[in-house]
Scaffold this motif. Sequence first.
Motif, PDB file in Angstrom:
ATOM      1  N   ASP A 255       0.833  -1.202   0.000  1.00 44.84           N
ATOM      2  CA  ASP A 255       0.000   0.000   0.000  1.00 44.84           C
ATOM      3  C   ASP A 255       0.868   1.253   0.000  1.00 44.84           C
ATOM      4  O   ASP A 255       0.521   2.266  -0.619  1.00 44.84           O
ATOM      5  CB  ASP A 255      -0.940   0.001   1.208  1.00 44.84           C
ATOM      6  CG  ASP A 255      -2.063  -1.012   1.070  1.00 44.84           C
ATOM      7  OD1 ASP A 255      -2.294  -1.495  -0.057  1.00 44.84           O
ATOM      8  OD2 ASP A 255      -2.705  -1.327   2.086  1.00 44.84           O
ATOM      9  N   TRP A 256       1.987   1.199   0.731  1.00 42.36           N
ATOM     10  CA  TRP A 256       2.935   2.323   0.705  1.00 42.36           C
ATOM     11  C   TRP A 256       3.444   2.532  -0.714  1.00 42.36           C
ATOM     12  O   TRP A 256       3.475   3.666  -1.215  1.00 42.36           O
ATOM     13  CB  TRP A 256       4.106   2.036   1.645  1.00 42.36           C
ATOM     14  CG  TRP A 256       5.179   3.087   1.657  1.00 42.36           C
ATOM     15  CD1 TRP A 256       5.240   4.183   2.468  1.00 42.36           C
ATOM     16  CD2 TRP A 256       6.343   3.148   0.823  1.00 42.36           C
ATOM     17  NE1 TRP A 256       6.376   4.924   2.189  1.00 42.36           N
ATOM     18  CE2 TRP A 256       7.065   4.311   1.184  1.00 42.36           C
ATOM     19  CE3 TRP A 256       6.851   2.343  -0.197  1.00 42.36           C
ATOM     20  CZ2 TRP A 256       8.257   4.682   0.565  1.00 42.36           C
ATOM     21  CZ3 TRP A 256       8.036   2.707  -0.827  1.00 42.36           C
ATOM     22  CH2 TRP A 256       8.729   3.862  -0.442  1.00 42.36           C
ATOM     23  N   LEU A 257       3.851   1.453  -1.372  1.00 48.54           N
ATOM     24  CA  LEU A 257       4.382   1.564  -2.736  1.00 48.54           C
ATOM     25  C   LEU A 257       3.338   2.108  -3.699  1.00 48.54           C
ATOM     26  O   LEU A 257       3.641   2.939  -4.562  1.00 48.54           O
ATOM     27  CB  LEU A 257       4.879   0.193  -3.204  1.00 48.54           C
ATOM     28  CG  LEU A 257       5.372   0.093  -4.649  1.00 48.54           C
ATOM     29  CD1 LEU A 257       6.551   1.023  -4.891  1.00 48.54           C
ATOM     30  CD2 LEU A 257       5.737  -1.354  -4.981  1.00 48.54           C
ATOM     31  N   THR A 258       2.103   1.662  -3.548  1.00 47.52           N
ATOM     32  CA  THR A 258       1.037   2.065  -4.469  1.00 47.52           C
ATOM     33  C   THR A 258       0.849   3.573  -4.500  1.00 47.52           C
ATOM     34  O   THR A 258       0.517   4.154  -5.544  1.00 47.52           O
ATOM     35  CB  THR A 258      -0.289   1.375  -4.074  1.00 47.52           C
ATOM     36  OG1 THR A 258      -0.107  -0.040  -4.152  1.00 47.52           O
ATOM     37  CG2 THR A 258      -1.423   1.778  -5.001  1.00 47.52           C
ATOM     38  N   THR A 259       1.099   4.236  -3.366  1.00 48.01           N
ATOM     39  CA  THR A 259       0.925   5.695  -3.334  1.00 48.01           C
ATOM     40  C   THR A 259       1.914   6.417  -4.240  1.00 48.01           C
ATOM     41  O   THR A 259       1.688   7.576  -4.595  1.00 48.01           O
ATOM     42  CB  THR A 259       1.080   6.233  -1.898  1.00 48.01           C
ATOM     43  OG1 THR A 259       2.411   5.981  -1.430  1.00 48.01           O
ATOM     44  CG2 THR A 259       0.085   5.585  -0.960  1.00 48.01           C
ATOM     45  N   TYR A 260       2.991   5.752  -4.628  1.00 48.25           N
ATOM     46  CA  TYR A 260       4.004   6.376  -5.476  1.00 48.25           C
ATOM     47  C   TYR A 260       3.969   5.875  -6.910  1.00 48.25           C
ATOM     48  O   TYR A 260       4.694   6.394  -7.769  1.00 48.25           O
ATOM     49  CB  TYR A 260       5.402   6.146  -4.881  1.00 48.25           C
ATOM     50  CG  TYR A 260       5.574   6.793  -3.540  1.00 48.25           C
ATOM     51  CD1 TYR A 260       5.670   8.176  -3.413  1.00 48.25           C
ATOM     52  CD2 TYR A 260       5.601   6.023  -2.371  1.00 48.25           C
ATOM     53  CE1 TYR A 260       5.806   8.777  -2.175  1.00 48.25           C
ATOM     54  CE2 TYR A 260       5.737   6.620  -1.132  1.00 48.25           C
ATOM     55  CZ  TYR A 260       5.834   7.991  -1.038  1.00 48.25           C
ATOM     56  OH  TYR A 260       5.968   8.594   0.197  1.00 48.25           O
ATOM     57  N   LEU A 261       3.128   4.877  -7.195  1.00 46.31           N
ATOM     58  CA  LEU A 261       3.000   4.372  -8.559  1.00 46.31           C
ATOM     59  C   LEU A 261       1.990   5.204  -9.341  1.00 46.31           C
ATOM     60  O   LEU A 261       1.008   5.695  -8.783  1.00 46.31           O
ATOM     61  CB  LEU A 261       2.540   2.907  -8.538  1.00 46.31           C
ATOM     62  CG  LEU A 261       3.510   1.874  -7.965  1.00 46.31           C
ATOM     63  CD1 LEU A 261       2.833   0.511  -7.885  1.00 46.31           C
ATOM     64  CD2 LEU A 261       4.778   1.803  -8.790  1.00 46.31           C
ATOM     65  N   GLN A 262       2.216   5.316 -10.662  1.00 47.82           N
ATOM     66  CA  GLN A 262       1.256   6.013 -11.517  1.00 47.82           C
ATOM     67  C   GLN A 262       0.337   5.033 -12.241  1.00 47.82           C
ATOM     68  O   GLN A 262      -0.659   5.446 -12.823  1.00 47.82           O
ATOM     69  CB  GLN A 262       2.008   6.889 -12.527  1.00 47.82           C
ATOM     70  CG  GLN A 262       2.767   8.038 -11.851  1.00 47.82           C
ATOM     71  CD  GLN A 262       3.447   8.950 -12.850  1.00 47.82           C
ATOM     72  OE1 GLN A 262       3.832   8.519 -13.940  1.00 47.82           O
ATOM     73  NE2 GLN A 262       3.606  10.215 -12.492  1.00 47.82           N
ATOM     74  N   GLY A 263       0.679   3.741 -12.215  1.00 51.55           N
ATOM     75  CA  GLY A 263      -0.199   2.730 -12.770  1.00 51.55           C
ATOM     76  C   GLY A 263       0.172   2.237 -14.144  1.00 51.55           C
ATOM     77  O   GLY A 263      -0.390   1.246 -14.629  1.00 51.55           O
ATOM     78  N   ASN A 264       1.115   2.918 -14.806  1.00 50.19           N
ATOM     79  CA  ASN A 264       1.494   2.509 -16.163  1.00 50.19           C
ATOM     80  C   ASN A 264       2.904   1.922 -16.224  1.00 50.19           C
ATOM     81  O   ASN A 264       3.453   1.712 -17.303  1.00 50.19           O
ATOM     82  CB  ASN A 264       1.395   3.703 -17.115  1.00 50.19           C
ATOM     83  CG  ASN A 264       2.276   4.874 -16.681  1.00 50.19           C
ATOM     84  OD1 ASN A 264       2.855   4.848 -15.598  1.00 50.19           O
ATOM     85  ND2 ASN A 264       2.374   5.889 -17.528  1.00 50.19           N
ATOM     86  N   GLU A 265       3.491   1.640 -15.062  1.00 47.50           N
ATOM     87  CA  GLU A 265       4.845   1.112 -15.034  1.00 47.50           C
ATOM     88  C   GLU A 265       4.848  -0.393 -15.313  1.00 47.50           C
ATOM     89  O   GLU A 265       3.955  -1.123 -14.862  1.00 47.50           O
ATOM     90  CB  GLU A 265       5.506   1.356 -13.670  1.00 47.50           C
ATOM     91  CG  GLU A 265       5.621   2.825 -13.265  1.00 47.50           C
ATOM     92  CD  GLU A 265       4.427   3.312 -12.456  1.00 47.50           C
ATOM     93  OE1 GLU A 265       4.536   4.393 -11.846  1.00 47.50           O
ATOM     94  OE2 GLU A 265       3.386   2.599 -12.448  1.00 47.50           O
ATOM     95  N   ALA A 266       5.822  -0.864 -16.040  1.00 50.10           N
ATOM     96  CA  ALA A 266       5.990  -2.303 -16.240  1.00 50.10           C
ATOM     97  C   ALA A 266       6.421  -2.932 -14.920  1.00 50.10           C
ATOM     98  O   ALA A 266       7.331  -2.420 -14.258  1.00 50.10           O
ATOM     99  CB  ALA A 266       7.032  -2.576 -17.315  1.00 50.10           C
TER     100      ALA A 266
END
Length: 388
Positions: free
Chosen positions: A261-272
């Motif tokens: 959940d911590w990581l998800t806050t920094y992802l934009q969703g289009n990363e491989a």
Amino acid sequence: MMSGTSLDGVDAVIMQANDSDWQVKGHVNVPFPTALRSQLYALNSSQENELDVACRAEIALTTCYANAYQRLLEAVKIKPEAIAAIGAHGQTIRHAIDAETPYTLQLLDGARLSYLTKQTVVCDFRRKDVAAGGQGAPLAPYFHQALFGHRLTGDEPMQSAAAMVNIGGISNISIFSINTENATAANFASPLGLPLGFDAGPGNALMDDWIALHQGKTYDHDGEWASQGQVLPELLARCLSDDYFSRPPPKSTGRDYFHLDWLTTYLQGNEAPVDVMRTLARLTAQSIVNALSDALPSALPGATGQLIASGGGAKNPLLLQELSHCLQSCGRQTKVTTTAVLGVDVQQVEAAGFAILASKTLSRQPIDTREMTGSASPVLLGAVYFSD
């Protein structure tokens, strides 16, 4: 005996002390059953009926520890009466040091372990340190010095200390004196002297969680999947912007902070996914190097010329490569090596450390944790369950 934040199982070692020199005489690793690993992982965050889940998990965990004890005695062919005591860390499931009422919790039923093994057990090493105003972690700098201080030498004026990093689920830094007359606090940002240390940030935890999500594996063997990806500089920068990395020591953390959940806050969703994995390897390495450089600029690399790694992450060649890259990128000509060159396998160090701490408990010797955990005073660590 030790089970760490990587949740991979119990490491058990037999230690022998000759004067001030500790030697590892045997080692076994007992993996956690899949169901127990899942329970322990889930207990890092709140859930329904968690008190019942935690109690049942603690019993299963303690049984694993007892099995590890029996397997170790069989492996080294030593009689039970030769054992002075068992030092057992248990499994950290919460490390809420930033809560309004700070606490840390390690599952292990010391009474049950003592009954099952017929040995004196020393456990619960962290909570008295928290009572004394400390964070309960890391304790590794003390036993790193006990294990390795006498195995290192320093020839240059600044070579008075060693820099170590243990890379488990979380990575923690140790700076400790080596056998030289130059080992004084004057060379360090440390008014009280050495050893000192702190948690740098995630070790294997985020990488393990990410590969479990996308590959169904518990860890990335030799960094094989991550090595197929590319570092995403913007994602790395966003992750490193987290407040934890800029806090000054003393500081400590756990899986209840660094999780998906911590990581998800920094992802934009289009990363491989494979690129995220490579970026997480760089995040672990960069946060370690930044922590050493920012908090202890005079201690690395002038004091040592090397960074010594231990823990499961030290078995990952890609992660060691990333550490070397990050050191070189910030102008440090520091060699990355492992505790294996000092005679102790990287998987044995933490378990060995809790044997050392248990011996101090039984001899009623307080440990000076002020520069490690921020405690107000030296503390006699651990609870003792004597054998019948």
